[in-house]
Motif scaffolding. Structure first.
Motif, mmCIF file in Angstrom:
data_model
loop_
_atom_site.group_PDB
_atom_site.id
_atom_site.type_symbol
_atom_site.label_atom_id
_atom_site.label_comp_id
_atom_site.label_asym_id
_atom_site.label_seq_id
_atom_site.Cartn_x
_atom_site.Cartn_y
_atom_site.Cartn_z
ATOM 1 N N ALA A 1 27.886 34.578 49.322
ATOM 2 C CA ALA A 1 27.011 33.933 50.290
ATOM 3 C C ALA A 1 25.951 34.883 50.824
ATOM 4 O O ALA A 1 24.832 34.476 51.116
ATOM 5 C CB ALA A 1 27.844 33.381 51.451
ATOM 6 N N ALA A 2 26.290 36.167 50.924
ATOM 7 C CA ALA A 2 25.367 37.129 51.515
ATOM 8 C C ALA A 2 24.436 37.765 50.499
ATOM 9 O O ALA A 2 23.257 37.989 50.781
ATOM 10 C CB ALA A 2 26.152 38.224 52.249
ATOM 11 N N ALA A 3 24.953 38.078 49.313
ATOM 12 C CA ALA A 3 24.159 38.860 48.364
ATOM 13 C C ALA A 3 24.022 38.211 46.991
ATOM 14 O O ALA A 3 23.446 38.829 46.091
ATOM 15 C CB ALA A 3 24.780 40.253 48.195
ATOM 16 N N ARG B 1 25.737 38.013 41.676
ATOM 17 C CA ARG B 1 25.720 39.286 40.956
ATOM 18 C C ARG B 1 26.448 40.392 41.716
ATOM 19 O O ARG B 1 26.933 41.360 41.116
ATOM 20 C CB ARG B 1 24.280 39.705 40.673
ATOM 21 N N ALA B 2 26.518 40.251 43.032
ATOM 22 C CA ALA B 2 27.200 41.275 43.829
ATOM 23 C C ALA B 2 28.684 41.359 43.493
ATOM 24 O O ALA B 2 29.303 42.415 43.652
ATOM 25 C CB ALA B 2 27.022 40.978 45.323
ATOM 26 N N VAL B 3 29.253 40.268 43.003
ATOM 27 C CA VAL B 3 30.669 40.276 42.633
ATOM 28 C C VAL B 3 30.924 41.259 41.495
ATOM 29 O O VAL B 3 31.970 41.915 41.430
ATOM 30 C CB VAL B 3 31.121 38.856 42.240
ATOM 31 N N PHE B 4 29.968 41.378 40.584
ATOM 32 C CA PHE B 4 30.119 42.290 39.456
ATOM 33 C C PHE B 4 29.682 43.704 39.806
ATOM 34 O O PHE B 4 30.143 44.674 39.205
ATOM 35 C CB PHE B 4 29.309 41.778 38.266
ATOM 36 N N LEU B 5 28.795 43.841 40.777
ATOM 37 C CA LEU B 5 28.342 45.169 41.180
ATOM 38 C C LEU B 5 29.359 45.870 42.064
ATOM 39 O O LEU B 5 29.513 47.097 41.999
ATOM 40 C CB LEU B 5 26.999 45.052 41.915
ATOM 41 N N ALA B 6 30.085 45.112 42.877
ATOM 42 C CA ALA B 6 31.014 45.702 43.844
ATOM 43 C C ALA B 6 32.080 46.586 43.207
ATOM 44 O O ALA B 6 32.398 47.655 43.755
ATOM 45 C CB ALA B 6 31.654 44.595 44.686
ATOM 46 N N ALA C 1 31.382 31.179 51.519
ATOM 47 C CA ALA C 1 32.129 32.192 52.266
ATOM 48 C C ALA C 1 33.559 31.728 52.540
ATOM 49 O O ALA C 1 34.526 32.469 52.323
ATOM 50 C CB ALA C 1 31.409 32.521 53.570
ATOM 51 N N ARG C 2 33.719 30.498 53.013
ATOM 52 C CA ARG C 2 35.068 30.002 53.316
ATOM 53 C C ARG C 2 35.872 29.745 52.045
ATOM 54 O O ARG C 2 37.091 29.950 52.022
ATOM 55 C CB ARG C 2 34.974 28.733 54.165
ATOM 56 N N THR C 3 35.188 29.314 50.992
ATOM 57 C CA THR C 3 35.886 29.143 49.711
ATOM 58 C C THR C 3 36.441 30.466 49.219
ATOM 59 O O THR C 3 37.601 30.569 48.808
ATOM 60 C CB THR C 3 34.933 28.549 48.665
ATOM 61 N N GLY C 4 35.617 31.524 49.259
ATOM 62 C CA GLY C 4 36.078 32.839 48.841
ATOM 63 C C GLY C 4 37.212 33.358 49.693
ATOM 64 O O GLY C 4 38.152 33.996 49.192
ATOM 65 N N LEU C 5 37.146 33.104 50.998
ATOM 66 C CA LEU C 5 38.200 33.558 51.898
ATOM 67 C C LEU C 5 39.533 32.896 51.562
ATOM 68 O O LEU C 5 40.583 33.559 51.529
ATOM 69 C CB LEU C 5 37.813 33.251 53.350
ATOM 70 N N LEU C 6 39.514 31.600 51.298
ATOM 71 C CA LEU C 6 40.753 30.907 50.965
ATOM 72 C C LEU C 6 41.266 31.295 49.582
ATOM 73 O O LEU C 6 42.477 31.396 49.370
ATOM 74 C CB LEU C 6 40.533 29.390 51.043
ATOM 75 N N LEU C 7 40.357 31.535 48.644
ATOM 76 C CA LEU C 7 40.787 31.959 47.312
ATOM 77 C C LEU C 7 41.450 33.332 47.346
ATOM 78 O O LEU C 7 42.282 33.645 46.489
ATOM 79 C CB LEU C 7 39.591 31.997 46.359
#
Length: 255
Positions: A3-5, A8-13, A143-149
């Motif tokens: 949600a914030a970035a 692609r940020a998921v792969f960069l992190a 954001a909430r989807t990721g938090l619950l996952l």
């Protein structure tokens, strides 16, 4: 993070933790012990390249989505099958194969690897379906989807230590069966949960499913590491990652 970035940020992190892990491994892991009765075995370059070819082609065939035509998928699957066949042939001829044939003939190891692959298909399918279930059902944002996952991986991580003690006390075989039973209960609950429950209808069964996965995976890895340790004692460093290879392909299948 998405949600914030952006996605692609998921792969960069993971890049920085992976770099730190590489540096720590290079600095602190001990050197391989010499093989009794011989020197250090040569690295199986041909087997590594063939395995990379087969897995890459298979992963692309499973994850092309709408961008891949049937002809492209068939070509990739044929390439994966050809690469796998050449890999098996190369392993039979290699002096220090990536997957020793004697290791695979260990009683109970091959069924365990097949089971691990099937379980990985279930887990990856759950992870892929989850965002759609939460965003299109209850209508949650990214954001909430990721938090619950994140509940699933968190439960699996917290299960690791108790699962290790359980496997030590009960034995890897019984702990594996228990883990599979818990996973089956979670999968049934996940498929039967009414949509009226909203996010809870996904998260609660997911917690049960991943708890069972934590028990299963811990017990299976304990068994595989014990087998690899015995093989290492006989012929030097061998296939410590054998249990992970079918799992990677299965994860691509589930996605």
């Amino acid at each position: 993070m998405v949600a914030a970035a952006g996605w692609r940020a998921v792969f960069l992190a993971p890049a920085l933790p992976a770099l730190v892990a590489l540096l720590l491994s290079a600095r602190h892991l001990p050197a391989d012990r010499p093989v009794p009765g011989g020197g250090r075995g040569r690295f199986d370059t041909a087997g590594t390249l063939l395995l990379a070819l087969a897995l890459t082609a298979y992963a692309l065939a499973m994850t092309l989505g709408r961008g891949g035509t049937p002809a492209v998928r068939a070509t990739l699957l044929l390439t994966a099958a050809l690469g796998a066949g050449l890999f098996v042939r190369a392993q039979a001829r290699a002096a220090a194969p990536l997957v020793p044939g004697a290791l695979l003939r260990t009683p109970g190891l091959r069924p365990g690897l097949v089971t691990s692959g099937l379980v990985s298909v279930v887990m990856m399918t759950t992870l892929v379906v989850g965002p759609f279930r939460l965003s299109q059902g209850p209508g949650l944002d990214a954001a909430r989807t990721g938090l619950l996952l994140s509940v699933g991986p968190l439960v699996a991580a917290l299960t690791g230590v108790p699962a290790g003690h359980l496997a030590d006390r009960w034995g890897a075989s019984r702990a594996t069966v228990l883990g599979l039973g818990v996973m089956a209960a979670g999968a049934v609950a996940l498929s039967a949960a009414p949509t009226a429950l909203g996010a809870a209808g996904y998260v609660l069964p997911l917690a049960v499913l991943t708890a069972g996965y934590g028990v299963f995976q811990t017990a299976l890895l304990l068994f595989a590491l014990a087998v690899a340790a015995r093989a290492t004692a006989r012929r030097g460093p061998a296939a410590d990652g054998t249990a992970a290879r079918p799992e990677r392909a299965a994860l691509r299948t589930g996605s």
